[in-house]
Design an enzyme around this catalytic site. Structure first.
Site, mmCIF file in Angstrom:
data_model
loop_
_atom_site.group_PDB
_atom_site.id
_atom_site.type_symbol
_atom_site.label_atom_id
_atom_site.label_comp_id
_atom_site.label_asym_id
_atom_site.label_seq_id
_atom_site.Cartn_x
_atom_site.Cartn_y
_atom_site.Cartn_z
ATOM 1 N N ALA A 329 -113.322 -12.099 5.198
ATOM 2 C CA ALA A 329 -113.697 -12.226 3.788
ATOM 3 C C ALA A 329 -112.846 -11.442 2.802
ATOM 4 O O ALA A 329 -112.837 -11.757 1.614
ATOM 5 C CB ALA A 329 -115.166 -11.822 3.611
ATOM 6 N N GLY A 330 -112.159 -10.376 3.252
ATOM 7 C CA GLY A 330 -111.450 -9.544 2.293
ATOM 8 C C GLY A 330 -110.284 -10.241 1.613
ATOM 9 O O GLY A 330 -109.619 -11.064 2.238
ATOM 10 N N PRO A 331 -110.061 -9.947 0.327
ATOM 11 C CA PRO A 331 -110.795 -9.007 -0.528
ATOM 12 C C PRO A 331 -111.988 -9.611 -1.269
ATOM 13 O O PRO A 331 -112.618 -8.933 -2.060
ATOM 14 C CB PRO A 331 -109.732 -8.554 -1.522
ATOM 15 C CG PRO A 331 -108.847 -9.738 -1.684
ATOM 16 C CD PRO A 331 -108.804 -10.404 -0.334
ATOM 17 N N GLY A 332 -112.291 -10.916 -1.039
ATOM 18 C CA GLY A 332 -113.560 -11.424 -1.536
ATOM 19 C C GLY A 332 -113.526 -12.581 -2.497
ATOM 20 O O GLY A 332 -114.582 -13.047 -2.931
ATOM 21 N N LYS A 334 -112.635 -15.905 -2.172
ATOM 22 C CA LYS A 334 -113.266 -17.115 -1.635
ATOM 23 C C LYS A 334 -114.737 -16.855 -1.324
ATOM 24 O O LYS A 334 -115.590 -17.732 -1.509
ATOM 25 C CB LYS A 334 -112.524 -17.602 -0.396
ATOM 26 C CG LYS A 334 -111.102 -18.090 -0.665
ATOM 27 C CD LYS A 334 -110.466 -18.609 0.623
ATOM 28 C CE LYS A 334 -109.030 -19.040 0.396
ATOM 29 N NZ LYS A 334 -108.127 -17.881 0.125
ATOM 30 N N ASP A 381 -115.163 -7.313 13.828
ATOM 31 C CA ASP A 381 -114.050 -8.113 14.306
ATOM 32 C C ASP A 381 -114.479 -9.579 14.363
ATOM 33 O O ASP A 381 -115.385 -9.938 15.124
ATOM 34 C CB ASP A 381 -113.612 -7.621 15.687
ATOM 35 C CG ASP A 381 -112.292 -8.224 16.139
ATOM 36 O OD1 ASP A 381 -111.966 -9.340 15.700
ATOM 37 O OD2 ASP A 381 -111.588 -7.581 16.930
ATOM 38 N N ASP A 399 -110.452 -17.932 6.789
ATOM 39 C CA ASP A 399 -109.282 -17.717 5.932
ATOM 40 C C ASP A 399 -108.368 -16.761 6.694
ATOM 41 O O ASP A 399 -108.376 -15.561 6.469
ATOM 42 C CB ASP A 399 -109.726 -17.137 4.590
ATOM 43 C CG ASP A 399 -108.581 -16.991 3.616
ATOM 44 O OD1 ASP A 399 -107.521 -17.610 3.838
ATOM 45 O OD2 ASP A 399 -108.728 -16.249 2.623
ATOM 46 N N CYS A 452 -102.770 -19.382 3.943
ATOM 47 C CA CYS A 452 -101.884 -19.429 2.790
ATOM 48 C C CYS A 452 -100.443 -19.441 3.298
ATOM 49 O O CYS A 452 -99.625 -18.588 2.965
ATOM 50 C CB CYS A 452 -102.118 -18.232 1.858
ATOM 51 S SG CYS A 452 -101.263 -18.417 0.280
#
Length: 526
Positions: A329-332, A334, A381, A399, A452
């Site tokens: 999830a980082g940095p948040g 999406k 993890d 992601d 990406c």
């Protein structure tokens, strides 16, 4: 992106356009010999000329150029990212307005076009560039960008860069800067580019030099174009698009802010994004003063990033739709969009991040979401979630950490840091994360695999390798999901997508980062 080792990180940096350094070079300041006069001399005020001895004046350079140089050194010495170093440095040194714009363009332009300038400088320096002091080389690059890539008069570019070199590197190196930059200024940019093309052993090598990409990246990009059903000859347009400063794109998080709420957006010019219903383009470069951004109701997010997130949220599934997971999830960014969409349907989001400091960023980004939208932000993890919580989620976003080759226009220094050897560890991690996500989703649920990067090893090959070991997963029609996510009136039938079951976006085609999306559905084998 997540905080696993080798992660390229999310690419949300934004930077400004070319400036003339905060100085005016009007024609009425030229004397009868055609030489440029300073503003003070044009006013008949010579006091500034006598306030310092000539030797002292030559040692000085302006704060904007000094800031750009210091950022380049930090990027080189500490593997820092310019988008994280430059803004606080400008604030600390009280560099604002046109000078801040000049420093921004000088920094990012030099980083983007470093390969081009190194190839040109190599013809003007009588020794191999790798043997030069790194600080001296950075000064030469900054000077080359001013001479060839900005609207700075040659005499100002040379003299100011010489002053910078004397201040930061030393008197001897400053003399070399003066000589080399004068050689650089002997030819216009077009002539230099023609020379580089003619001296290259093949067309792609010449293109990599003129468009400032490592050759291995240019090759990988060309292969990715062909592998996604596009003409490999588009490689020139793709590499050129990486060198264009991206526009600032905002996400209006659904249910938190309305596009028509003038108080939330303040006195800024906004236009609807090209594709995503949540996207707004900012006619400017600084979103920090927008109330909705400050309050977490909106954020800076590439339109491609928004589009793949919307596609996951809208993908058809079978059965319940109550619990969603962002595995990395980082940095948040999406995660915040997913949580906002989940809240509108009565679903909840679990945001998982392996790195504690990035998990804290996720918590901050999700702070504005309504109660109940976010079940948990946790540190763990992602490779273990599938085994720990089999079949627990209805929608899962992966992601995945990647090379970040799809966001080189936002993080230009990445192109000089990444090497082909990075791919082995990253693709192994990507396979493990995707396998874990497929275990964590319930039968009938959907997994979105996102990178990406357009590199085939990180996209198509990862998915195919994971699916070879499973008989409980089917590919969904990803282009159909993306078209469904395109905003009303945005031309869902017009968005150019290849005839495949996955989607690859491109800077030169879609105006977004080069995001990859594959949608997969877990099948019920009972």
């Amino acid at each position: 992106m997540s905080g696993y080792e080798g992660d390229g990180g999310n690419a949300g940096s934004q930077d400004g356009g070319p400036r003339d350094g905060g100085r005016s070079f009007d024609d009425d300041r030229r004397n009868s010999s055609g030489r440029q006069r300073s503003a003070s001399r044009s006013r008949g005020d010579d006091r500034s000329r006598t306030s310092q001895a000539p030797s002292e004046r030559r040692k000085r350079t302006d704060p904007a150029r000094m800031a750009a140089f210091d950022v380049l050194r930090e990027v080189d010495e500490s593997d820092a990212y310019a988008n994280l170093v430059l803004p606080p440095l400008l604030r600390e040194r009280h560099i604002r307005g046109r000078d801040a714009g000049f420093a921004t363009e000088l920094t990012y332009g030099t980083l983007r076009l470093r390969g081009r300038y190194d190839a040109i400088l190599a013809t003007c320096v009588d020794r191999p560039l790798p043997g030069l002091d790194p600080a001296l080389l950075d000064a030469l690059r900054l000077g080359a960008h001013q001479v060839l890539g900005m609207r700075v008069p040659v005499h100002a570019a040379v003299s100011e860069t010489v002053g910078l070199a004397r201040n930061r590197v030393g008197a001897g190196p400053a003399q070399m800067v003066n000589a080399v930059l004068r050689r650089v200024s002997e030819r216009p940019l077009d002539e230099w580019l023609s020379i580089l093309e003619k001296e290259a052993p093949d067309a792609l090598t010449g293109l990599a030099a003129t468009e400032s990409h490592p050759l291995w990246i240019a090759r990988a990009m060309r292969e990715a174009l062909a592998g996604n059903g596009r003409d490999a000859d588009e490689i020139g347009d793709l590499l050129a698009a990486d060198n264009v400063s991206p526009r600032v794109t905002l996400v209006a998080r659904p249910g938190l802010v309305d596009v028509s709420d003038e108080a939330a957006w303040g006195d800024v010019d906004l236009v609807a994004g090209r594709w995503a219903s949540t996207a707004l383009r900012l006619e400017g470069s600084d979103p920090s003063g927008i109330p909705a951004v400050r309050e977490g109701l909106a954020g800076v997010q590439d339109e491609g990033s928004q589009l793949v997130t919307l596609a996951l949220a809208g993908a058809p599934l079978e059965g319940r739709d109550e619990r969603w997971l962002d595995l990395c999830a980082g940095p948040g960014g999406k995660a915040a969009l997913l949580a906002a969409l989940a809240a509108q349907r009565g679903a909840t989001l679990v945001a998982n991040e392996v790195a504690p400091h990035r998990a804290r960023l996720v918590e901050k980004t999700l702070a504005a979401l309504p109660d109940g939208a976010v079940e948990e932000v946790r540190t763990g993890d992602g490779r273990e979630v599938g085994a720990d919580e089999p079949g627990a989620y209805d929608r899962v976003l992966v992601d995945a950490p990647c090379t970040g080759l799809g966001a080189l226009r936002r993080r230009p220094e990445s192109r000089w840091r990444r090497t082909p050897s990075d791919l082995g560890a990253l693709t192994a991690l990507q396979r493990e994360l995707l396998a874990s996500a497929l275990d964590a989703v319930r039968p009938g649920g959907v997994v979105a695999y996102v990178t990406c990067s357009p590199h085939l090893a990180e996209t198509q090959l990862v998915v195919s390798d994971v699916l070879k070991k499973r008989d409980d997963v089917e590919r969904l029609d990803t282009p159909a999901a993306v078209r469904s996510a395109v905003r009303a009136g945005g031309g869902a039938d017009e968005i150019p997508l290849s005839d495949r079951d996955d989607v690859q976006l491109w800077p030169h085609v879609h105006g977004t980062d080069a995001m990859h999306l594959t949608l997969l559905r877990k099948m019920d084998r009972r």
